[in-house]
Scaffold this active site. Structure first.
Site, PDB file in Angstrom:
ATOM      1  N   ARG A  65      20.524  39.755  68.207  1.00  0.00           N
ATOM      2  CA  ARG A  65      21.953  39.707  68.196  1.00  0.00           C
ATOM      3  C   ARG A  65      22.575  39.990  67.099  1.00  0.00           C
ATOM      4  O   ARG A  65      22.184  39.114  65.837  1.00  0.00           O
ATOM      5  CB  ARG A  65      22.350  38.552  68.925  1.00  0.00           C
ATOM      6  CG  ARG A  65      22.271  38.558  70.534  1.00  0.00           C
ATOM      7  CD  ARG A  65      23.087  37.576  71.210  1.00  0.00           C
ATOM      8  NE  ARG A  65      22.991  36.119  70.237  1.00  0.00           N
ATOM      9  CZ  ARG A  65      23.715  34.938  70.808  1.00  0.00           C
ATOM     10  NH1 ARG A  65      24.530  34.974  71.917  1.00  0.00           N
ATOM     11  NH2 ARG A  65      23.642  33.965  70.032  1.00  0.00           N
ATOM     12  N   ASP A 108      34.639  29.927  80.255  1.00  0.00           N
ATOM     13  CA  ASP A 108      33.632  29.416  79.114  1.00  0.00           C
ATOM     14  C   ASP A 108      34.242  30.484  78.038  1.00  0.00           C
ATOM     15  O   ASP A 108      33.867  31.634  78.082  1.00  0.00           O
ATOM     16  CB  ASP A 108      32.295  29.379  79.415  1.00  0.00           C
ATOM     17  CG  ASP A 108      31.522  28.870  77.952  1.00  0.00           C
ATOM     18  OD1 ASP A 108      32.088  28.933  77.020  1.00  0.00           O
ATOM     19  OD2 ASP A 108      30.394  28.475  78.300  1.00  0.00           O
ATOM     20  N   LYS A 162      31.201  27.952  66.605  1.00  0.00           N
ATOM     21  CA  LYS A 162      30.743  29.450  66.432  1.00  0.00           C
ATOM     22  C   LYS A 162      31.911  30.045  65.580  1.00  0.00           C
ATOM     23  O   LYS A 162      32.060  30.021  64.331  1.00  0.00           O
ATOM     24  CB  LYS A 162      30.796  30.242  67.803  1.00  0.00           C
ATOM     25  CG  LYS A 162      29.699  29.570  68.575  1.00  0.00           C
ATOM     26  CD  LYS A 162      29.506  30.289  70.113  1.00  0.00           C
ATOM     27  CE  LYS A 162      28.674  29.638  70.966  1.00  0.00           C
ATOM     28  NZ  LYS A 162      27.424  29.699  70.362  1.00  0.00           N
TER      29      LYS A 162
END
Length: 416
Positions: free
Chosen positions: A387, A213, A239
């Site tokens: 994050r 992945d 992303k």
């Protein structure tokens, strides 16, 4: 809008951020993104990348031209080939994959299911799958369902969350019963970069297939699928490929596996002649057989734009800036935030760290809520992680410094 501040940091860090921006060879690309005044700092590019300004213009032109004017004719003229054309572009720009092995379509979850199911079916005499408990929920959920459907057992690795899956942990479980190994190249929590070449080689030596992945590495970490002999890979488009919410994912299947793989969702677009409307399914040749339904043509446009920018900037330069950004974040965390109880939950070695840094603190949930109110946007991961997602082409060092200064202010106010 909150004032842009870095006065929550020692002067040396503010000056260093300015110096790094001044020296940054990629700094000029930041202006190619949509940068609204209401966003003081965006640190969630590893969840959803900023849009490019050129994409806004291209989408308008697409509505007026390819869609509005050409209408259904555009399928014959261009659209039928877009899943493999854009797939080849992804392969060339970010995967290290030769043409004819990458295709765009479906979500990451659906593509994961297709490739996991096809992989275990291609190894009928093998009863086990290796995966890790720290992987993203979709990967674990899909794997558990396929194991239940096919009567296989999942052998779960429980890695150290901060260091990630190690080659020795995989090797310990590999045997002649292993059908598939499924892992993430970059861990979504800690950003740990797995040793893709070593793990791939170990799996292949055991006769197993390996599926990576790449959702947190494609576009920001050099991968080299062909060179490492990878069998299968998937990754999302929203992303670091900046494809927008719901952007299509990509799937990679090494050419040597095309003929033996039978994909489980046999839709019309993956058939040899989609418009023949025949009674039986006959798979298309090559990577196209892994398509199922109608390809998301609109969703490929932003991905194409970002891939063009990645090729102009160069992936090695993007990776180098990514390392500098995360090093800066870790340095500030160690000196400025650690006295407030913040812990760095990402790898210390820069080359083992992807493009995000996870900081842990018991008050991070409320801190992130306050940061959002201030126009600073990281994300929160339970139970106590913030994050900092650093997309190198759209993130400046001053932007990062400003966000960390605000975080320090928020946490410091709690202990007064």
């Amino acid at each position: 809008m909150p004032e842009r501040v870095v006065d929550g940091l020692p002067r040396a860090f503010a000056e260093l951020a300015a110096e790094l921006d001044e020296r940054d060879p990629l700094a000029g690309h930041r202006a190619e993104f949509v940068l609204p005044d209401g966003v003081v700092a965006y640190l969630d590019g590893n969840s959803l990348g900023r849009p490019l300004t050129v994409t806004r213009d291209r989408l308008t032109a697409f509505v007026d031209g390819e869609w509005g004017e050409r209408l259904i004719r555009a399928w014959d003229e261009r659209w039928m080939d877009r899943p493999t054309v854009v797939g080849d572009l992804i392969g060339r720009a970010v995967l290290g994959a030769a043409p004819g092995q990458t295709v765009v379509g479906d979500s990451t979850t659906v593509l994961l299911y297709k490739l996991v199911r096809a992989a275990v079916d291609a190894r009928p005499g093998r009863s086990e799958i290796i995966a890790d408990t720290e992987n993203f929920p979709t990967d674990r959920f899909v794997l558990a369902r396929v194991a239940a459907e096919t009567g296989r057992t999942v052998r779960w690795i429980e890695p150290d969350p901060g260091t990630g899956v190690q080659p020795a942990e995989v090797a310990e479980l590999l045997s002649d019963r292993t059908a598939l190994v499924l892992l993430s190249h970059v861990a979504y929590k800690s950003a740990y970069i797995a040793d893709l070449p070593a793990i791939t080689a170990a799996a292949r030596d055991a006769g197993a297939l390996v599926l990576w992945d790449l959702s947190h590495s494609a576009g920001v970490v050099e991968v080299g699928l062909d060179a490492a002999g990878v069998d299968l890979a998937v990754g999302c488009g929203y992303k670091f490929l900046n494809g927008g919410p719901g952007a299509p994912a990509f799937g990679y299947v090494a050419e040597r596996l095309h003929a033996e793989f039978v994909q489980p969702i046999t839709g019309w677009m993956g058939s040899a002649d989609p418009f023949a409307m025949g009674p039986d399914y006959v798979p298309a040749r090559g990577i196209r057989r892994f398509l199922s339904g109608t390809p998301p043509i609109l969703g490929m446009i932003p991905v194409e734009d970002m891939l063009a920018l990645i090729e102009r900037a160069g992936l090695p330069a993007i990776r180098e800036k990514s390392v500098l950004l995360t090093e800066y974040a870790v340095a500030v965390a160690d000196e400025v935030l650690a006295p407030l109880g913040v812990v760095v939950a990402s790898p210390r070695e820069p080359r083992r760290r992807g493009a995000h840094v996870t900081l842990e603190h018991e008050a991070m949930r409320s801190a992130v809520e306050e940061l959002w109110r201030r126009g600073i946007i990281p994300d929160f991961r339970p139970a106590r992680g913030l994050r900092i997602g650093l997309s190198p082409l759209s993130t400046s060092f001053a932007e990062l410094a400003t966000a960390l200064a605000h975080l320090r202010q928020i946490l410091a106010a709690r202990v007064r």
